[in-house]
Design an enzyme around this catalytic site. Structure first.
Site, mmCIF file in Angstrom:
data_model
loop_
_atom_site.group_PDB
_atom_site.id
_atom_site.type_symbol
_atom_site.label_atom_id
_atom_site.label_comp_id
_atom_site.label_asym_id
_atom_site.label_seq_id
_atom_site.Cartn_x
_atom_site.Cartn_y
_atom_site.Cartn_z
ATOM 1 N N THR A 36 0.814 -1.222 0.000
ATOM 2 C CA THR A 36 0.000 0.000 0.000
ATOM 3 C C THR A 36 0.849 1.274 0.000
ATOM 4 O OG1 THR A 36 -0.176 -0.036 2.417
ATOM 5 C CG2 THR A 36 -1.929 -1.127 1.180
ATOM 6 N N GLY A 37 2.169 1.130 -0.024
ATOM 7 C CA GLY A 37 3.047 2.288 0.005
ATOM 8 C C GLY A 37 3.325 2.870 -1.362
ATOM 9 N N ARG A 60 -0.305 -4.308 6.680
ATOM 10 C CA ARG A 60 -1.060 -4.515 7.920
ATOM 11 C C ARG A 60 -2.539 -4.228 7.715
ATOM 12 N NH1 ARG A 60 1.236 -3.041 13.874
ATOM 13 N NH2 ARG A 60 -0.395 -4.053 15.089
ATOM 14 N N THR A 104 8.885 -2.115 2.711
ATOM 15 C CA THR A 104 8.200 -1.664 3.910
ATOM 16 C C THR A 104 9.211 -1.415 5.018
ATOM 17 O OG1 THR A 104 6.369 -2.161 5.441
ATOM 18 C CG2 THR A 104 7.854 -3.997 4.871
ATOM 19 N N TRP A 105 8.783 -0.703 6.046
ATOM 20 C CA TRP A 105 9.629 -0.484 7.220
ATOM 21 C C TRP A 105 8.758 0.020 8.368
ATOM 22 C CZ3 TRP A 105 11.071 4.585 9.187
ATOM 23 C CH2 TRP A 105 10.502 5.653 8.475
ATOM 24 N N GLN A 144 14.404 -2.553 -0.529
ATOM 25 C CA GLN A 144 14.461 -1.105 -0.739
ATOM 26 C C GLN A 144 14.853 -0.406 0.552
ATOM 27 O OE1 GLN A 144 11.420 0.856 -3.174
ATOM 28 N NE2 GLN A 144 11.098 2.261 -1.459
ATOM 29 N N LYS A 148 19.991 7.552 2.270
ATOM 30 C CA LYS A 148 20.477 7.894 3.602
ATOM 31 C C LYS A 148 21.412 6.815 4.137
ATOM 32 C CE LYS A 148 19.089 9.568 8.040
ATOM 33 N NZ LYS A 148 20.001 8.546 8.577
ATOM 34 N N TYR A 181 18.900 0.201 7.707
ATOM 35 C CA TYR A 181 19.275 -0.242 6.364
ATOM 36 C C TYR A 181 20.391 -1.293 6.442
ATOM 37 C CZ TYR A 181 16.982 4.039 4.560
ATOM 38 O OH TYR A 181 16.101 5.037 4.249
ATOM 39 N N SER A 213 2.146 6.433 3.816
ATOM 40 C CA SER A 213 3.600 6.531 3.786
ATOM 41 C C SER A 213 4.042 7.630 4.741
ATOM 42 C CB SER A 213 4.097 6.836 2.364
ATOM 43 O OG SER A 213 3.791 5.760 1.504
#
Length: 396
Positions: A36-37, A60, A104-105, A144, A148, A181, A213
């Site tokens: 969904t992002g 989720r 995702t994160w 992904q 950064k 990351y 997001s």
């Protein structure tokens, strides 16, 4: 191909007509974590337009937008990846997966903290522990992260001493700085253990349409513009003078990032069991000074000619009490019901426009391997503003 902003176009997420199950043969089966992002949506749409793909979408919570992705070969699975029991239960059906896309994160903790590293590692560990024993045909895992990877918010920030690089993929990690990351890359290397190829994709400022997001630039700038228009406020840029005048960050169109994920995952001569990293950026650099008036015109707001830049303007302060204004805009224009916070992140805009360092990358690696997609960041922004309108997330 570079796409410009559009008028009176079909929604960015149309009904996807596919052939019947009897006519379909899925040679590749993708599972997209974070469907969904910003990039997850684009990955699902692009894969489903190819008849050889079946897609599992993991998030989720499901989408609230109707007809976003409709296909007999798309299967959404609601899953709490922080819960190992829920993850095991929900992912027990994915034995046919051939390609994993991890986009995702968890944003519960600040990025450069040990808590963030641990929580994101737990999410991926739960998913891999559930899938790897059953997904016997797994070919590739695509992770992904972001550019950064190359910097730290903890400094140093002395512009007289800091040398600005165009960061390339082999640039060393920041030493002694927690960054999830790094944790996810190390986890993939450990879990895949040289048996499955994997890649890492590092976009800059992601440009796309989503209401889920955390770092959503398009959503933030659109809500800001809508509020300025509604209240007849000037559309000003608040930030550092150097961030206004000079190129400070790369734009990364969600379409380009999705295409690069797929391109690497299916390009045999690029795949590596040791992991390959790729910057995923639009290409041409830009300055906010150049594109800000055009963004304002697109949003139909008043852009001051002589004082667009206001150094002491902070979005988090100016927009802090505007929740009711956004509610009124949503109701008056018959928009999809969203809160201001689901689309806009004012602290993110303040940080973005006050970057203490230049975060610019090089495309030499993907260009040299033949990935030709490039976008002008202004055109990306105009395109995604139209997409927000098409999806009735903001008014025309």
């Amino acid at each position: 191909m570079v796409l410009f902003g559009r008028k009176n176009v079909q929604p960015i997420s149309p009904y996807i007509e596919m052939e019947s199950d009897s006519d379909h043969s899925a040679n590749n089966v993708a599972i997209i974590f974070g469907v969904t992002g910003l990039v997850g949506r684009e990955l699902a749409k692009r894969l489903l337009l190819q008849s050889s793909w079946k897609v599992y979408g993991i998030a989720r919570n499901p989408e609230i937008l109707p007809n976003l992705i409709i296909s007999p070969f798309y299967h959404f699975i609601s899953c709490n990846l922080l819960n190992p029991f829920d993850t095991q239960k929900k992912l027990s059906c994915v034995q046919d997966v051939t390609h994993v896309f991890w986009v995702t994160w968890s944003s519960q903790f600040p990025c450069e903290t040990q808590e963030s590293c641990e929580q994101n590692k737990v999410m991926m560990s739960n998913a891999l522990n559930s899938m790897l024993p059953v997904a016997k045909n797994l070919k590739h895992v695509s992770l992904q992260t972001g550019t950064k990877h190359y910097v730290s918010l903890h400094g140093p920030f002395d512009e007289e001493k800091v040398h600005y690089y165009y960061y390339h993929e082999e640039f060393p990690r920041m030493s002694k700085v927690p960054n999830f990351y790094y944790s996810l890359e190390d986890l993939l290397k450990e879990k895949l253990n040289g048996k499955v190829s994997w890649s890492v994709h590092r976009p800059g400022l992601l440009l796309g349409s989503s209401y889920r997001s955390f770092y959503n630039f398009i959503g933030s700038i659109c809500v800001y513009g809508c509020i300025c228009k509604h209240l007849k406020l000037p559309f000003v840029f608040g930030g550092r003078k150097k961030c206004w005048d000079e190129a400070y960050i790369d734009g990364s169109d969600a379409r380009l990032v999705a295409d690069q994920h797929i391109w690497v995952a299916t390009k045999c001569d690029v795949l590596s069991i040791n992991g390959q990293a790729f910057n995923s950026i639009n290409g041409p650099s830009f300055t906010w000074k150049e594109i800000w008036p055009v963004i304002g015109k697109k949003l139909g707001v008043q852009v001051p000619k002589d004082n667009m830049f206001v150094e002491n303007f902070w979005f988090s302060k100016a927009m802090a009490e505007k929740h009711k204004v956004w509610e009124d805009i949503v109701v008056e224009n018959g928009l999809v019901q969203t809160t201001m916070e689901s689309l806009a992140n004012w602290e993110f805009l303040d940080a973005l426009f006050r970057l203490p360092y230049k975060l610019l990358g090089t495309r030499d690696k993907v260009d040299g391997l033949g990935f030709g997609a490039k976008y002008k960041t202004l055109h990306s922004i105009l395109y995604w503003i139209d997409c927000m309108r098409d999806e009735k997330l903001i008014p025309f």
